[in-house]
Design an enzyme around this catalytic site. Structure first.
Site, PDB file in Angstrom:
ATOM      1  CB  SER A   1      -7.336 -16.181  -4.699  1.00  0.00           C
ATOM      2  OG  SER A   1      -7.759 -15.139  -5.531  1.00  0.00           O
TER       3      SER A   1
HETATM    4  N1  SAH Z   1     -10.237 -15.844  -8.646  1.00  0.00           N
HETATM    5  C1  SAH Z   1      -9.086 -15.706  -9.513  1.00  0.00           C
HETATM    6  C2  SAH Z   1      -8.345 -14.452  -9.145  1.00  0.00           C
HETATM    7  C3  SAH Z   1      -7.481 -13.959 -10.212  1.00  0.00           C
HETATM    8  S1  SAH Z   1      -6.688 -12.411  -9.857  1.00  0.00           S
HETATM    9  C4  SAH Z   1      -8.197 -16.914  -9.343  1.00  0.00           C
HETATM   10  O1  SAH Z   1      -8.119 -17.416  -8.215  1.00  0.00           O
HETATM   11  O2  SAH Z   1      -7.580 -17.355 -10.289  1.00  0.00           O
HETATM   12  C5  SAH Z   1      -7.938 -11.247 -10.320  1.00  0.00           C
HETATM   13  C6  SAH Z   1      -8.402 -11.301 -11.739  1.00  0.00           C
HETATM   14  O3  SAH Z   1      -9.251 -10.171 -11.939  1.00  0.00           O
HETATM   15  C7  SAH Z   1      -7.304 -11.195 -12.800  1.00  0.00           C
HETATM   16  O4  SAH Z   1      -7.426 -12.260 -13.690  1.00  0.00           O
HETATM   17  C8  SAH Z   1      -7.586  -9.861 -13.490  1.00  0.00           C
HETATM   18  O5  SAH Z   1      -7.275  -9.867 -14.872  1.00  0.00           O
HETATM   19  C9  SAH Z   1      -9.071  -9.717 -13.268  1.00  0.00           C
HETATM   20  N2  SAH Z   1      -9.588  -8.344 -13.357  1.00  0.00           N
HETATM   21  C10 SAH Z   1      -9.040  -7.200 -12.873  1.00  0.00           C
HETATM   22  N3  SAH Z   1      -9.823  -6.131 -13.171  1.00  0.00           N
HETATM   23  C11 SAH Z   1     -10.896  -6.637 -13.856  1.00  0.00           C
HETATM   24  C12 SAH Z   1     -12.044  -6.046 -14.443  1.00  0.00           C
HETATM   25  N4  SAH Z   1     -12.283  -4.735 -14.393  1.00  0.00           N
HETATM   26  N5  SAH Z   1     -12.928  -6.857 -15.076  1.00  0.00           N
HETATM   27  C13 SAH Z   1     -12.721  -8.204 -15.141  1.00  0.00           C
HETATM   28  N6  SAH Z   1     -11.657  -8.809 -14.611  1.00  0.00           N
HETATM   29  C14 SAH Z   1     -10.752  -8.041 -13.971  1.00  0.00           C
END
Ligand code: SAH
Length: 226
Positions: A75
């Site tokens: 993010s």
């Molecule tokens: N805060 C993280 C954001 C990553 S993007 C960062 O800054 O690195 C969002 C993440 O949510 C991804 O890694 C994706 O795989 C995860 N995600 C999506 N759906 C999900 C679910 N149902 N359960 C767990 N993780 C999930």
């Protein structure tokens, strides 16, 4: 709670350039409305470049989201700061994050909240995040490979639940796992597909929704990828 600093000497190859670009980033975040000094200090201190592939690490202190593989993104710093601000405003003891991704938001939370739980559905991302968080001494964090839509029943109730992926409808299980006065912070889609950062406050059996600002996140998906 005192802020912990990185002691691992292998992580100190950060250099002055990186510290200066980080200071500049924090200045921009402040100008863009981030006011919580503890959040700003934490972003100033922590190494976002370690949460990216080497080829992208020179862009770590730009205020933009960046790819972390598997179609997912780290993010944007402003978004991390804003969501962290909303979390710490609640003075929480226990926070559940859904969507560990790179683990950067998890690290920032771990410096400001006593106990952090985080769920990720992609095994490869979770494994990398575990390693980074261990090296950075974030010992108050527990990660698990799971579909976060079901929450983390054994660790509930939580004071705050934070989603870093966007749902079209809020999973019931997550609302159930909030404490009596718990708060859920999440991107949420409206009828026309616009995403809004949304705060849901639980008051006993009643849930009060508050739309904050338009945002853009990857979708919350179902199931686990091993
Ligand atoms: N805060 C993280 C954001 C990553 S993007 C960062 O800054 O690195 C969002 C993440 O949510 C991804 O890694 C994706 O795989 C995860 N995600 C999506 N759906 C999900 C679910 N149902 N359960 C767990 N993780 C999930």
């Amino acid at each position: 709670m005192p802020l912990r600093e990185t002691k691992d000497p292998t992580l100190l190859g950060v250099g002055m350039t990186s510290q200066r670009t980080r200071d500049r980033l924090v200045g921009r975040l402040q100008a863009a409305g981030i006011a919580d000094q503890r959040v700003l200090d934490t972003l100033r201190r922590e190494p976002r470049h370690l949460f990216l592939d080497e080829a992208l690490s020179h862009r770590a202190y730009e205020d933009s989201s960046l790819p972390i593989g598997h179609g997912q993104t780290l993010s944007q710093p402003w978004m991390v700061a804003r969501m962290t601000e909303l979390v710490v405003a609640e003075g929480p003891e226990r926070v559940l994050e859904v969507g560990t991704g790179s683990g950067y938001q998890t690290l920032i939370l771990s410096r400001l909240v006593p106990r952090v739980f985080s769920l990720e559905r992609i095994a490869a991302l979770k494994a990398r995040a575990v390693e980074r968080l261990r090296r950075l001494g974030a010992h108050n964090v527990t990660l698990r490979l799971a579909d976060g839509g079901h929450g983390w029943r054994e660790a509930a109730p939580f004071d705050v639940i934070l989603l870093t992926a966007c749902a079209s409808e809020l999973p019931e299980a997550l609302l159930d796992q909030l404490g009596e006065n718990g708060v859920l912070i999440t991107p949420l889609e409206d009828e026309v597909g616009q995403q809004w950062l949304t705060r849901v406050r639980r008051q006993g059996q009643h849930y009060e929704y508050q739309r904050l600002e338009p945002v853009r996140f990857v979708p919350l998906l179902q199931g686990v990828i091993r």
